[in-house]
Design a protein around this motif. Sequence first.
Motif, PDB file in Angstrom:
ATOM      1  N   MET A  27      18.993  20.323  17.456  1.00  0.00           N
ATOM      2  CA  MET A  27      17.719  20.204  16.757  1.00  0.00           C
ATOM      3  C   MET A  27      17.036  21.566  16.772  1.00  0.00           C
ATOM      4  SD  MET A  27      16.518  16.533  18.286  1.00  0.00           S
ATOM      5  CE  MET A  27      15.052  16.453  17.292  1.00  0.00           C
ATOM      6  N   LEU A  28      16.789  22.090  15.604  1.00  0.00           N
ATOM      7  CA  LEU A  28      16.185  23.418  15.474  1.00  0.00           C
ATOM      8  C   LEU A  28      14.739  23.264  15.045  1.00  0.00           C
ATOM      9  CD1 LEU A  28      19.132  25.041  13.538  1.00  0.00           C
ATOM     10  CD2 LEU A  28      18.709  25.101  15.984  1.00  0.00           C
ATOM     11  N   SER A  29      13.831  23.856  15.795  1.00  0.00           N
ATOM     12  CA  SER A  29      12.408  23.752  15.454  1.00  0.00           C
ATOM     13  C   SER A  29      11.884  25.095  14.971  1.00  0.00           C
ATOM     14  CB  SER A  29      11.605  23.274  16.667  1.00  0.00           C
ATOM     15  OG  SER A  29      11.650  24.228  17.696  1.00  0.00           O
ATOM     16  N   GLU A  30      10.773  25.017  14.265  1.00  0.00           N
ATOM     17  CA  GLU A  30      10.102  26.181  13.694  1.00  0.00           C
ATOM     18  C   GLU A  30      11.001  26.937  12.732  1.00  0.00           C
ATOM     19  OE1 GLU A  30       7.791  28.553  16.325  1.00  0.00           O
ATOM     20  OE2 GLU A  30       6.971  26.820  17.355  1.00  0.00           O
ATOM     21  N   THR A  31      11.729  26.192  11.938  1.00  0.00           N
ATOM     22  CA  THR A  31      12.595  26.808  10.942  1.00  0.00           C
ATOM     23  C   THR A  31      11.837  27.001   9.641  1.00  0.00           C
ATOM     24  OG1 THR A  31      13.398  24.701  10.095  1.00  0.00           O
ATOM     25  CG2 THR A  31      14.651  25.716  11.884  1.00  0.00           C
ATOM     26  N   PHE A  32      12.263  27.939   8.850  1.00  0.00           N
ATOM     27  CA  PHE A  32      11.729  28.129   7.505  1.00  0.00           C
ATOM     28  C   PHE A  32      12.850  27.807   6.544  1.00  0.00           C
ATOM     29  CE2 PHE A  32      10.914  30.830   3.748  1.00  0.00           C
ATOM     30  CZ  PHE A  32       9.745  30.217   3.347  1.00  0.00           C
ATOM     31  N   MET A  33      12.854  26.570   6.086  1.00  0.00           N
ATOM     32  CA  MET A  33      13.879  26.112   5.163  1.00  0.00           C
ATOM     33  C   MET A  33      13.169  25.506   3.967  1.00  0.00           C
ATOM     34  SD  MET A  33      16.358  24.290   7.938  1.00  0.00           S
ATOM     35  CE  MET A  33      17.874  24.230   7.025  1.00  0.00           C
ATOM     36  N   SER A  34      13.699  25.749   2.810  1.00  0.00           N
ATOM     37  CA  SER A  34      13.105  25.253   1.580  1.00  0.00           C
ATOM     38  C   SER A  34      13.951  24.116   1.021  1.00  0.00           C
ATOM     39  CB  SER A  34      13.030  26.398   0.570  1.00  0.00           C
ATOM     40  OG  SER A  34      12.715  25.914  -0.701  1.00  0.00           O
ATOM     41  N   ASP A  35      13.302  23.175   0.356  1.00  0.00           N
ATOM     42  CA  ASP A  35      14.042  22.096  -0.303  1.00  0.00           C
ATOM     43  C   ASP A  35      14.915  22.613  -1.431  1.00  0.00           C
ATOM     44  OD1 ASP A  35      13.296  19.866   1.182  1.00  0.00           O
ATOM     45  OD2 ASP A  35      11.444  19.601   0.052  1.00  0.00           O
ATOM     46  N   GLU A  36      14.558  23.774  -1.980  1.00  0.00           N
ATOM     47  CA  GLU A  36      15.316  24.344  -3.092  1.00  0.00           C
ATOM     48  C   GLU A  36      16.595  25.041  -2.646  1.00  0.00           C
ATOM     49  OE1 GLU A  36      11.787  25.403  -2.926  1.00  0.00           O
ATOM     50  OE2 GLU A  36      11.421  23.484  -3.900  1.00  0.00           O
ATOM     51  N   GLU A  37      16.702  25.374  -1.375  1.00  0.00           N
ATOM     52  CA  GLU A  37      17.863  26.094  -0.852  1.00  0.00           C
ATOM     53  C   GLU A  37      18.837  25.121  -0.193  1.00  0.00           C
ATOM     54  OE1 GLU A  37      16.464  28.945   1.956  1.00  0.00           O
ATOM     55  OE2 GLU A  37      15.127  29.890   0.532  1.00  0.00           O
ATOM     56  N   PRO A  38      20.118  25.414  -0.266  1.00  0.00           N
ATOM     57  CA  PRO A  38      21.070  24.567   0.470  1.00  0.00           C
ATOM     58  C   PRO A  38      20.870  24.763   1.975  1.00  0.00           C
ATOM     59  CG  PRO A  38      22.194  26.457  -0.499  1.00  0.00           C
ATOM     60  CD  PRO A  38      20.775  26.496  -0.989  1.00  0.00           C
ATOM     61  N   PRO A  39      21.250  23.777   2.785  1.00  0.00           N
ATOM     62  CA  PRO A  39      21.091  23.910   4.233  1.00  0.00           C
ATOM     63  C   PRO A  39      21.907  25.085   4.777  1.00  0.00           C
ATOM     64  CG  PRO A  39      21.808  21.701   3.635  1.00  0.00           C
ATOM     65  CD  PRO A  39      21.830  22.511   2.395  1.00  0.00           C
ATOM     66  N   VAL A  40      21.418  25.675   5.833  1.00  0.00           N
ATOM     67  CA  VAL A  40      22.125  26.764   6.503  1.00  0.00           C
ATOM     68  C   VAL A  40      23.355  26.177   7.192  1.00  0.00           C
ATOM     69  CG1 VAL A  40      21.955  28.494   8.330  1.00  0.00           C
ATOM     70  CG2 VAL A  40      19.992  28.048   6.851  1.00  0.00           C
ATOM     71  N   GLU A  55       3.126  22.995   3.577  1.00  0.00           N
ATOM     72  CA  GLU A  55       1.874  23.744   3.637  1.00  0.00           C
ATOM     73  C   GLU A  55       1.808  24.701   4.827  1.00  0.00           C
ATOM     74  OE1 GLU A  55       1.403  20.005   5.978  1.00  0.00           O
ATOM     75  OE2 GLU A  55       2.172  20.440   3.979  1.00  0.00           O
ATOM     76  N   ILE A  56       2.740  24.588   5.756  1.00  0.00           N
ATOM     77  CA  ILE A  56       2.746  25.454   6.945  1.00  0.00           C
ATOM     78  C   ILE A  56       4.105  26.132   7.062  1.00  0.00           C
ATOM     79  CG2 ILE A  56       2.493  25.563   9.451  1.00  0.00           C
ATOM     80  CD1 ILE A  56       0.792  23.016   9.247  1.00  0.00           C
ATOM     81  N   ARG A  57       4.121  27.450   6.997  1.00  0.00           N
ATOM     82  CA  ARG A  57       5.366  28.214   7.088  1.00  0.00           C
ATOM     83  C   ARG A  57       5.952  28.106   8.498  1.00  0.00           C
ATOM     84  NH1 ARG A  57       7.787  32.722   4.368  1.00  0.00           N
ATOM     85  NH2 ARG A  57       8.878  34.027   5.860  1.00  0.00           N
ATOM     86  N   ASN A  58       7.253  28.111   8.589  1.00  0.00           N
ATOM     87  CA  ASN A  58       7.985  28.074   9.867  1.00  0.00           C
ATOM     88  C   ASN A  58       7.632  26.859  10.703  1.00  0.00           C
ATOM     89  OD1 ASN A  58       9.171  30.497   9.175  1.00  0.00           O
ATOM     90  ND2 ASN A  58       7.714  31.707  10.333  1.00  0.00           N
ATOM     91  N   SER A  59       7.488  25.713  10.061  1.00  0.00           N
ATOM     92  CA  SER A  59       7.138  24.503  10.820  1.00  0.00           C
ATOM     93  C   SER A  59       8.167  23.409  10.617  1.00  0.00           C
ATOM     94  CB  SER A  59       5.771  24.007  10.362  1.00  0.00           C
ATOM     95  OG  SER A  59       5.801  23.647   8.996  1.00  0.00           O
ATOM     96  N   GLY A  60       9.314  23.739  10.077  1.00  0.00           N
ATOM     97  CA  GLY A  60      10.330  22.735   9.816  1.00  0.00           C
ATOM     98  C   GLY A  60      11.195  22.428  11.014  1.00  0.00           C
ATOM     99  N   VAL A  61      11.918  21.323  10.886  1.00  0.00           N
ATOM    100  CA  VAL A  61      12.886  20.911  11.898  1.00  0.00           C
ATOM    101  C   VAL A  61      14.193  20.601  11.170  1.00  0.00           C
ATOM    102  CG1 VAL A  61      13.466  19.124  13.594  1.00  0.00           C
ATOM    103  CG2 VAL A  61      11.128  19.961  13.414  1.00  0.00           C
ATOM    104  N   ALA A  62      15.282  21.087  11.709  1.00  0.00           N
ATOM    105  CA  ALA A  62      16.604  20.804  11.141  1.00  0.00           C
ATOM    106  C   ALA A  62      17.462  20.168  12.233  1.00  0.00           C
ATOM    107  CB  ALA A  62      17.260  22.072  10.633  1.00  0.00           C
ATOM    108  N   ILE A  63      18.244  19.168  11.843  1.00  0.00           N
ATOM    109  CA  ILE A  63      19.108  18.472  12.780  1.00  0.00           C
ATOM    110  C   ILE A  63      20.556  18.586  12.311  1.00  0.00           C
ATOM    111  CG2 ILE A  63      19.654  16.246  13.866  1.00  0.00           C
ATOM    112  CD1 ILE A  63      16.695  15.495  13.452  1.00  0.00           C
TER     113      ILE A  63
END
Length: 66
Positions: A27-40, A55-63
Motif C-alpha cells: 500500500m503506497l500512500s501520498e502518491t501523485f497518480m492521475s486517473d488519466e495515466e496508466p498505473p505505475v 483536490e489535494i496533490r500527493n494525497s493518493g493511495v495505491a494498492i
Amino acid sequence: MVYKCRSFRAHRNDFTDRVFKNTNILMLSETFMSDEEPPVQVSNFEFVVRFLRNEIRNSGVAIYRN
C-alpha cells in the motif's frame, strides 16, 4: 506493507529488497497518480486499485498485490 512514497515513478524499481519480495500486499500512500495515466508498474506486483483526492496533490493511495 505500507510505504509512504515520494517521487514514486522515479523510485518504482527500488522495491527489490527481501522485505518487498516477501510482501503480499503493498500500500503506497501520498502518491501523485492521475486517473488519466496508466498505473505505475512495480516489479513482481500487480496493480489492484488507487484512491485519489483530486483536490489535494500527493494525497493518493495505491494498492498492489504480489
